[in-house]
Design a protein around this motif. Sequence first.
Motif, short mmCIF file in Angstrom:
data_model
loop_
_atom_site.label_atom_id
_atom_site.label_comp_id
_atom_site.label_asym_id
_atom_site.label_seq_id
_atom_site.Cartn_x
_atom_site.Cartn_y
_atom_site.Cartn_z
N PRO A 229 -3.11 2.40 5.68
CA PRO A 229 -2.28 1.32 6.27
C PRO A 229 -2.52 1.14 7.76
O PRO A 229 -2.47 0.02 8.27
CB PRO A 229 -0.85 1.78 6.00
N LEU A 230 -2.82 2.25 8.44
CA LEU A 230 -3.09 2.14 9.88
C LEU A 230 -4.29 1.21 10.12
O LEU A 230 -4.25 0.32 10.97
CB LEU A 230 -3.35 3.52 10.47
N LYS B 255 5.95 6.15 -4.63
CA LYS B 255 6.95 7.14 -4.31
C LYS B 255 6.26 8.35 -3.67
O LYS B 255 5.19 8.75 -4.11
CB LYS B 255 7.67 7.57 -5.60
N GLN B 256 6.86 8.87 -2.65
CA GLN B 256 6.32 10.02 -1.94
C GLN B 256 4.88 9.75 -1.51
O GLN B 256 3.98 10.54 -1.77
CB GLN B 256 6.36 11.26 -2.83
N PHE B 257 4.70 8.60 -0.85
CA PHE B 257 3.36 8.19 -0.40
C PHE B 257 2.71 9.27 0.46
O PHE B 257 1.56 9.62 0.29
CB PHE B 257 3.47 6.89 0.41
N GLY B 258 3.49 9.85 1.35
CA GLY B 258 2.90 10.81 2.27
C GLY B 258 3.08 12.24 1.81
O GLY B 258 2.78 13.17 2.58
N ALA B 259 3.57 12.46 0.62
CA ALA B 259 3.93 13.81 0.21
C ALA B 259 2.71 14.73 0.07
O ALA B 259 2.76 15.89 0.47
CB ALA B 259 4.69 13.76 -1.11
N VAL C 198 0.83 -1.21 0.00
CA VAL C 198 0.00 0.00 0.00
C VAL C 198 0.86 1.27 0.00
O VAL C 198 0.56 2.24 -0.67
CB VAL C 198 -0.96 -0.02 1.21
N MET C 199 1.97 1.22 0.76
CA MET C 199 2.77 2.45 0.92
C MET C 199 3.94 2.53 -0.06
O MET C 199 4.77 3.41 0.06
CB MET C 199 3.30 2.52 2.36
#
Lengths: 572, 363
Positions: free
Chosen positions: B140-141, B127-131, B123-124
Amino acid sequence: MIHLTMSLCFVVLAAHLFKMQVLDHAHYLAQSESNRIRPVILEAPRGLIYDRRGEELVTNRLNFDCYIIPAEAGEYLRDALVMLSGILGTPEAELRQVYEKRKDRSDRAVLLAEDITKERAIRIEEEASRISGVFVKTRPVRDYLLGPSAAHVIGYIGAIGSDEYRQMRDYGYILRDWVGRDGVERSYDSYLRGRHGASQFESDSRGRLLRVLSIREREQGHAVTLTIDARLQKELYKLLDGHRGAAAVMELENGGLLALASAPSYDPNIFVRPAENRKRIREVLSDRKRPLSDRAIGAEYPPGSTFKIVTSTAALASGSISGGTQFFCTGVFYIGNFKFPCWKHSGHGIQDVRDALAHSCNVFFYQAGLKSGVERLSRMARKFGLGEATDIDLPYEKDGLVPDAGWKKRVMHEKWYTGETAHLAIGQGFLLATPLQMLRAAAVVATGGKVLRPYVVSRIDRVEISPRKSRHFSVDEGTLALVREGLARAVGSDSGTGQNARVEGLKICGKTGTAQVARQEDHAWFVGYAPERDPKAAVVVFLENGGHGGGDGARIAGELFRSMKAKGYLDE
Amino acid sequence: MNDAENRPDWALILAPMAIFLIGLFFIYSASRREGQMMDESLVFRQALWMMFSVAVVFFSTRFHYRWLLGAAWPMYAVVMILLVAVFFTPARLGAHRWIRIGFASLQPSEIAKIAVIVILAAVMREKQFGAYSQKRFLIPLALMAAPMVLILKEPDLGTSLLLVPVFMTMAVVAGMKKRWIVIFVLVAGLLSPILYSHLKNYQKQRILTFVNPGRDPLGAGYTIIQSRIAIGSGGLVGKGFLEGSQTQLRFLPERHTDFIFSVIGEEGGFAAAGAVIFLYWLIVHRGYRIARRSSNRFGKLLATGFTTLLATQTIVNISMTMGLLPVVGMPLFGVSYGGSSLLVGMFLIGLLVNIGMRRDPFL
């Protein structure tokens, strides 16, 4: 960053390991060498039991037993035995015999002498330092001060079984624990038992205590106070002596029992030390008179004529008869071709309901019963609390049985016959009740419809146990007045069946009963209450195969009333 | 791509083998009984498991790990089904942890650990998953929380809590901001009293006993005290093989499973126990190095998750034996007796080697 953090964790672990293993090594090594760190269970003493006036009924006393460890005594066994013989006053040869008999192949400590005096125990401890292998072990032992007089109320304790242990170990029970087996000891076991303590102590290789590492103190069980009056209880037991039967006295204010006894009885103290009393326990268990069973609550009998209290109430309340209804008793009554006798073969003549209760006239009640019908009788019986356990706070209570047409169909696949209604009306046939149930039924009349829940424990430590709310059903005052007068006459009038229960200066209401049993002598019953105007206490006396209820049954009840009066329990 | 890059990380393969061999000796010591035949003993069975595990390592380096990407969702679904199914099996030792399949029994929570790491990596991996938005980490949590709650209910406190650091380290690699990590830790801290109130009685007992071992001298406190004495009395070089009085006199409970480290500490001393810690560190160090060097996001995340899992298990178990953490049922990978933890652990090692061997940016 993650990499670094985790690596740091490993460094910390390694550092801590280094501290434990290298820097603090000496400390741990010392513990491990003397490690004989052993957990020891400290048995909690059970709670004490008191009577209503604060008199001790059950206490714990310290028991001293003398043991010897064969391997440690070794070649000095003879010296040890000589020394013990000197202190205990038992010939050495005898001690040796006991030793040889009880020694098994394992190296377990051998019990040489049980329950020795404190003085001797102290002397043995003093001498024990000279000769190894001898020691004195103490344990708290239950002491039932009333002995057989209150055995059925208080009960006894026994060693926990292995199956029980498996089920109960999560609740703090230990292997070789003791649990209540009967009476209050059983029903209040969770309060009485307390909490075992434990300690870890370090000892050297010779078993000497070096230091206590941790300890959880034992906690004694809660003290339990009974509603029982020990004086009355002892008198009651004496009155029952020589009989088989049961008797109980109940306060009418709340249902607390002042005395409850069953005969024959047993001495609960024998179960505390089963090893010494094996023979007596076997006798008690195999006795055909069944001393262990509590005849007051754990056995069912036909209530006989005492049931006429219920029959008269049912017939009057339903309007089947009235206070003026009279029947003529010739000594026998016919239903079809079947003969239903009165106990008085010459007959009672003209009887109304009050006369019939006083004289216990069967012919009157056959007819009153038939007029009411089985359904009304059985319904009223259930209202009086028959056919269901009284829910007293003691174990092993029986339900009794109130039959009716539906029950017979269900259980015996037969229809109900008219003659069976006549039998039911005089408390015979299928009907069964415990003495405690009949006591409660008498109390219903005394209290005007209150079905009390009898109980024996009034307090746990300082917390009062409030009596459970009693059930109440309404009976009209007219009906009650007639029944009460009948019961008063049974004792008070010169033709009444319960004259033996009379007490100078006290108006007692009562009903006798003579229950017939196939191929045995009749059971004798007496239920009653006093004083007539403001009833304070009710009584039941039941004697298995005790003849007619007006005899010993009424006499014992009278003694109980006399004693209660002297103690102030019947003061208005 | 050159040959050096394709070579397996031998240190990563040999360290667990060394740990295992050390462990074998001490399982023998811990489980030894007078007059027992070799073929009946736990050691023999453990050695059989080991041979099997070597095969697993070999197998798990053969295929390209990207194959796991396709298996991520199906594997996750199967694990969730098994975790629910486990509640319909009869309880063993008061817990629903096992599913019996023929003669063997399966512990779904063991597989769940792998499945969760794979799905989180899948899932994560972008690239720059959280960007763009940090909120995306909620997905994912949630994927981690669902199996975690089920495992917690089994009840298996240790395994379920393992998933927390695994998620955290993987999220950091995926670009979670420090601020959010701090918040996550705070929330977890606030939730712990609620978690505590839902624990089983025996679990609470263990935590309370950890705080004060004297509280329960006969139960869990006894274990902690005895374990510490065993380790501390081992000294620099130990009391010698089969010479540990704590171990041989059976003062130490669970000595061949969860408390095997105490046996190593007592009989092998700081020399052996320290060496074991070093070997574990070596595995963890190599694992994170593979993560750092991997040139695609999926491999990076997988390696991070696997390594964190191994590291946390090890740290928790060793801390527990030294009395630094409460007693939770957590085996020491490679050393504790028991087939399934060994198999899963060796499978993880194999996958780490696999990732290290294939650094192509295939995505």
